[in-house]
Every structure is written in structure tokens, then in C-alpha cells.
Motif scaffolding. Sequence first.
Motif: not given
Length: 364
Positions: A271-287
Motif C-alpha cells: 500500500x502506497x499513500x502518494x501525497x501531492x501538494x500543488x498550487x495552480x493546475x486544472x483538473x485535466x492537467x492533474x489527471x
Amino acid sequence: MDIVLNPPLPISLEEFYKTLLSVSGVLFGIAFAAMLFVLQSGFSSFKFSRRMFLELYLHFGRQLLYTLAYLTAAPFLVLFFSESSFAVSWLYILYFVYFLNASLDYAKEEGYIITIHSTKFVPRHYGRIRTYFRYIKNRGALRNILFLFPIAMFLVYPYAISIHESKSLYLTKTAIFYSCLIPLLYTLYKVTKFIPEFFVYTGMELSSNTQDFSEEQSEEEKQQNVVEKRALKEHLNNHGVTELNAMTPRQFIDGELYINFLENKESSEAWFNVNINITNANPGQIRRAVLEYASTLAKLLQKSKVGINTFVLSFHIGIDNQSSRNMFFRASRSELDKMFALGQYNPEDMAKLKNVLFDELFRQ
């Protein structure tokens, strides 16, 4: 030098081939049966990393079986076909290729085991071929020279004789004799290592475990999962996944990413919990970025030789200090094998796994 390229032939060449045919046939049957027994019964006692040691022993056995197959077929052709030189030459080419492949595969698998149990590593951007030879390099120069150089020399030697005698790669009478004699000597050497080689792997397997296993069987199985996950973590570390440490996060879009791997969890899945913190990105880019990263990580998990066969990637995505959004993937090793078959690589395939859950923000 002349004696090397003009070696002597035995007085009774036909008797040699008759003896070789009977001896190699018997050894072929015995070696095949012994290898099946060791693979089926011997490795059942292994509690940790069984898969990687099975593959290593398999390649050891391939070297022996390919050689015995050649030593059975070549004298048969020489004894019963008058124009055997042409056929034996092509047979030797097949033996050359398959034996060399088995030897390199053995070196690669041993290099893999050495890599995950040492500080050596394989850069994560390496492709399949570069990774293959990097594992061999990680065995060490001296080990590679002592193992691979003699193999290369005895495979090439019959060709050196033929070129000296006839200026051709087709094996001459003398070359055919030494193409059988040298592999025969090598086979006898390998037979002496058949059982000792297994005990070498037993020692390597036991040395990878430093835990006390005096508890009951159910607890032993739980602890086995923990040990396998530690081996998996070493595999990822040695492939450049530095983000397993929260102190060394990876850049992700305009933010960062780090992984909390539950290596001490006693379940049979990683089990891997992948933690991401970002400031400015649209949902499509994040996906797209998450799918690409998940696919890259899944490829490394698929290439691992540990006994863990189910992997969970749970992404926790914080956008501009808002509440966390999630993307979840659970994949079996067989699903990953199909996904990455024949070198395929399409990040969107991660979204097609059977067990996937996306936050509404990232659904299409």
C-alpha cells in the motif's frame, strides 16, 4: 599459439561420439528430473523472496539443459549423417545464442538480487535494455570477468579453429570435436554445482531475513509480508524512487510529491499513500500527470521479483490548501503484466484497471 588453433584430435573419433551420445543422453534425463525436483520441492522451504531465487535457479538450469541438448544432438548428427558439418554448424549457432542468453539472464537475475540488497541502484529513466545490462554491471567487474569471460571464450573457440583451418564459420571436423569436448567439461563442472548452487540460494534467502520466526505459522506469514515489502522498498530505492522519503520529495507540476509506503503493514498487498501538494493546475492537467506518474511507478512494481502480487496506489491531492482530493488504484501483478506486455506504455491504461476510484473532479 599454433597448438591452440591446431589442437589434436583423438585416435578414435567415432568412439568418442558414441560414448558422448550415451553419456549426454543419460545426463540430460537425470539433470532434467533433478531440476524439476529442486524447483518443485526444494524451493517450497523458502519463506522470503521465493520468486527471484526460482528465476535465478531456472537460468542456472537452462545453461545446463541447453548444453546437454547440444551434446545429445551433435554426436547423433555426426554418427548418422554423412554431410553433418553443415547441420552441426547451424545447430551450434542455435546453441551459441540460447546458451549465451541463458548466461546473461542468470547474470542479470543475480545482479538484481545484489542490487536490492546493497546500495547499488538502477536509474529510473533507464529503459528495458539499459536496465538489463545495468543489473549485470552491478554484479561487479571481477564477478563478471570470472563468469562471462570463460563462457565467451569456449563458445568462440570452435569458430577460431574453423577460421584458422578453412577461413569459414562452418565448423570443421576439429572444430566440431572441440565444440563437444569443451561443453562436456563445462557440463561436468555444472553438475558438481547442481546441489551446492541451491544451498547458496538458501543462504542468500536466509540472510535477507533478520527477524525471529519462532512464533506460530500465522504470525510467520504476516512477518513474511513485511520482509517482502522491505525488499520491494529496496527495489524502488535502487531505481531512483527517492520520494519514498518525505524529506526528499519529487517535483510534481508546480508543487511536490512524496510517498508514505506502509512497509510494516502485515497484509499481503503493498500500500502506497502518494501525497501531492500543488498550487495552480486544472483538473485535466492533474489527471494526466497522476496517471503518468502512477504508470511509471506501476512499471517499477511490475518489474520487482518479490512475493507481493497486489499493489495499491492511493493518491491524496491537495490543491491550493483546499481539502484533499483522491485517486485510487489497486492492481494485481497479472493485470500489470498484461498492461505492460510487449513494451506497451499508455498512462490512460491505469484508468482502465478493474479497481479504480476517482474523485468527481478528475472523472471524464
